[in-house]
Design a protein around this motif. Structure first.
Motif, short mmCIF file in Angstrom:
data_model
loop_
_atom_site.label_atom_id
_atom_site.label_comp_id
_atom_site.label_asym_id
_atom_site.label_seq_id
_atom_site.Cartn_x
_atom_site.Cartn_y
_atom_site.Cartn_z
N ASP A 50 0.87 -1.12 0.05
CA ASP A 50 -0.08 -0.01 0.09
C ASP A 50 0.97 1.22 0.02
O ASP A 50 1.73 1.54 1.31
CB ASP A 50 -0.64 -0.08 1.24
N THR A 95 0.21 -0.75 -5.12
CA THR A 95 -1.03 0.37 -5.30
C THR A 95 -0.41 1.55 -6.24
O THR A 95 -1.21 2.43 -6.47
CB THR A 95 -1.54 0.87 -4.22
N HIS A 100 -3.18 -0.15 -11.38
CA HIS A 100 -4.08 -0.03 -10.19
C HIS A 100 -4.79 1.30 -10.26
O HIS A 100 -6.18 1.36 -10.07
CB HIS A 100 -3.37 -0.21 -9.12
N HIS A 101 -4.11 2.31 -10.97
CA HIS A 101 -5.02 3.57 -11.06
C HIS A 101 -6.13 3.40 -12.04
O HIS A 101 -7.04 3.95 -11.54
CB HIS A 101 -3.85 4.58 -11.77
N VAL A 104 -8.88 1.84 -10.09
CA VAL A 104 -9.54 2.75 -9.01
C VAL A 104 -10.34 3.77 -9.80
O VAL A 104 -11.41 4.00 -9.30
CB VAL A 104 -8.49 3.51 -8.20
N HIS A 105 -10.05 4.36 -10.80
CA HIS A 105 -10.72 5.21 -11.64
C HIS A 105 -12.10 4.43 -12.05
O HIS A 105 -13.23 5.17 -12.02
CB HIS A 105 -10.14 5.89 -12.97
N TYR A 108 -14.42 4.30 -9.13
CA TYR A 108 -14.82 5.54 -8.47
C TYR A 108 -15.98 5.97 -9.41
O TYR A 108 -17.06 6.44 -9.01
CB TYR A 108 -13.80 6.36 -8.53
N PHE A 224 -7.07 10.63 -4.19
CA PHE A 224 -7.79 9.52 -3.29
C PHE A 224 -7.26 9.47 -1.87
O PHE A 224 -5.88 9.20 -1.93
CB PHE A 224 -8.03 8.43 -3.93
N ASP A 229 -7.96 4.02 -2.15
CA ASP A 229 -7.27 3.12 -3.00
C ASP A 229 -6.91 2.01 -2.83
O ASP A 229 -6.85 0.86 -3.49
CB ASP A 229 -6.32 4.22 -3.96
N LEU A 232 -9.00 -1.33 -2.91
CA LEU A 232 -9.06 -1.81 -4.19
C LEU A 232 -7.99 -2.50 -4.73
O LEU A 232 -7.85 -3.26 -5.95
CB LEU A 232 -9.61 -0.74 -5.19
N THR A 236 -7.63 -5.17 -8.09
CA THR A 236 -6.48 -4.95 -8.95
C THR A 236 -5.68 -6.43 -9.27
O THR A 236 -5.05 -6.87 -10.24
CB THR A 236 -5.57 -3.83 -8.65
#
Ligand code: MSP
Length: 528
Positions: A50, A95, A100-101, A104-105, A108, A224, A229, A232, A236
């Protein structure tokens, strides 16, 4: 059909190198993953790091290193340690990775378009070490309140943030935490229920002035909140790194998880916030969240300021991996707090592994080799009404008990049941004293039966030990002339475990390699 089993460790903060707490969760998760593989499941053990948030940004700054370099270096320490101690994870997720980004998008956007995100003003006291707002009042004299866990002053925040509407999920979350199996151990369920009963409040999921994070789409200047994040990251992790990175793919690749293994300090995030986030995105919920206890050392909380931390790398270098696995998993009721004590560590490892189990194998293999031509004793001429071997019933009850224990994350129970079988086997051996009986040629068949029973019970001890101390277990199995197990990769096909633990599986007449000690007694020069 192959059963999937997805289980996770927490994704560890990379503000520092791994500590004994992260090792503890990871070893326990590894044991459970190995058990499921032996049961024929298709296991995905997820671990990782993380890497966002203020705590990490500040640690990097304090080290004078660019944040990206710092997290790369720290994540490298975690990956190297897990490799060094043979952790059988299937995925290692970070992360801060672009893949991973993207996820997350997508997540969201789903939650936002479902109407569960709003703008609001966040005021409150924040603990950077916990990465969490604390529900406390300011001190009378205006001094900031302190974090109870980290004993450091909290920081005041007053900023416009995006909020996740946790309050929309009061009812479903209240029902979820009522379910008997969702939170383990049962003793921790009540505390989460009380938190939910007090009323769920929306929480902020974005930060301003925190560049080290994933940017929030359409909200310039916001990143975030690290927990939004981080959770999640579990999803991922399920996407093949070389394949598509989206929720649909993760859903088809092992989501929902069967088990999140975590420490008790982060139970609320996993048992309340996380399921609500998933509901908000119309995604299925994990089946179970298990919060283990905290480790202390010789009765004291471990910490850098106390100067009593246990550096995992130094510890493993000193005593090896298997003793640490055995001690932590066997001595602490998984779920309760546990105290690491040096004397007890040495006593248990030496008594259980070197003496009770190691000597049992050594003695029995030596006797069988000496009296039966280097082999497992031959089968007796069977009489139809011959009673079953006295150890057969104990062994059968043990393997069933071990199964039940693993199903409830009771690692200590599994270890103790296995040890009890080894003790019963030792008892049987002493009682039957084959070393005396062998002097009487007419009792050779009886000696063969005793030794066969003892070797067979020992094989079952070795099998049950596999998830807990895999290398030791394999040395034991090889010592009996059996194949070692591979609980690290594919494990066994469905149904094979039941076959393997059936009494009588050890082939009569199988060649026994020359006996060698399974484990040398551990002596310590200085501290752990
Ligand atoms: N990054 C979060 C988890 C995010 S999961 C999506 C986090 N990381 S952590 O590195 O601080 O903690 C990881 C785990 O270590 C937690 O489960 C915590 O309970 C555990 N431990 C930290 N100190 C511990 C002990 N002294 N003893 C046992 N476990 C402890 O939280």
């Amino acid at each position: 059909m192959v059963h999937r089993f997805t289980l996770t460790t927490p994704l560890y903060y990379v503000n520092d190198k791994p500590h004994i707490g992260s090792v503890y969760t990871t070893l326990a998760a590894d044991a459970m993953a190995r058990w499921r593989r032996l049961q024929g499941d298709w296991v995905c053990l997820i671990t990782g790091c993380d890497e966002h948030g203020l705590k990490i940004q500040r640690s990097a700054a304090a080290a004078g290193v660019p944040t990206r370099d710092y997290v790369d270096r720290m994540a490298g320490h975690f990956a190297a340690l897990w490799q060094r101690i043979g952790i059988s994870h299937d995925r290692f997720v970070r992360t801060s990775a672009p893949r991973h980004h993207r996820l997350v998008h997508e997540f969201y956007e789903r939650v936002r378009s479902n109407g569960h995100i709003r703008l609001g003003q966040q005021q409150g006291w924040y603990c950077v070490a916990c990465e969490e707002f604390k529900d406390v009042d300011s001190g009378e004299d205006g001094t900031p309140p302190r974090c109870e866990i980290h004993d450091r002053p909290l920081e005041w925040r007053d900023e416009e943030n995006l909020f996740f509407c946790l309050s929309h999920f009061q009812e479903p979350i209240a029902q979820l935490v009522e379910q008997e199996d969702f939170i383990g151990p049962a003793s921790r369920r009540r505390e989460v229920q009380r938190f939910v009963e007090a009323g769920l409040r929306d929480f902020s999921i974005s930060r301003v002035n925190l560049p080290w994070g994933i940017p929030v789409p359409h909200q310039p200047g916001h990143t975030f909140y690290v927990w939004f994040d981080a959770l999640l990251g579990y999803v991922t992790a399920l996407c093949d790194p070389d394949g598509p990175q989206d929720l649909a793919t993760a859903l088809g690749s092992g989501w929902p998880a069967q088990l999140h293994l975590i420490g008790k300090d982060i139970l609320r995030f996993h048992a309340v916030y996380w399921p609500a986030m998933l509901l908000a995105a119309d995604l299925p919920l994990p089946e179970r969240v298990f919060g283990h206890g905290f480790l202390t050392r010789e009765g004291r909380k471990m910490g850098k300021t106390m100067g009593n931390t246990l550096d995992p790398e130094a510890l493993f270098a000193k005593v090896g991996v298997e003793p640490v696995r055995w001690y932590l998993l066997r001595d602490i009721q998984f779920g309760d707090d546990g105290d690491i004590q040096q004397k007890r560590f040495l006593d248990l490892v030496n008594n259980d592994l070197a003496n009770t189990i190691g000597n049992l194998v050594n003695r029995t293999v030596s006797m069988s080799r000496r009296w039966f031509g280097g082999c497992v004793p031959p089968e007796e001429k069977q009489q139809d009404d011959a009673p079953p071997h006295p150890l057969a019933a104990v062994a059968g009850a043990t393997t069933e008990r071990v199964s039940r224990c693993f199903a409830q994350q009771d690692l200590q129970g599994a270890a103790m049941a296995t040890l009890a079988l080894a003790e019963a086997t030792n008892g049987h051996l002493s009682e039957q004293a084959p070393w005396s009986a062998i002097k009487d040629a007419s009792r050779r068949d009886a000696v063969a039966a005793v030794l066969y029973g003892v070797l067979e019970a020992t094989r079952l001890v070795g099998l049950c030990l596999q998830p807990l101390v895999p290398e030791f277990s394999n040395r034991l199995l090889v010592q009996l002339g059996c194949d070692p197990l591979d609980s690290r990769h594919d494990g066994l096909p469905p149904g094979a475990w039941e076959q393997l633990v059936r009494w009588g599986g050890l082939p009569h007449g199988q060649t026994l390699p020359e006996a060698s000690p399974l484990m040398a007694r551990l002596e310590l020069d200085g501290d752990l």
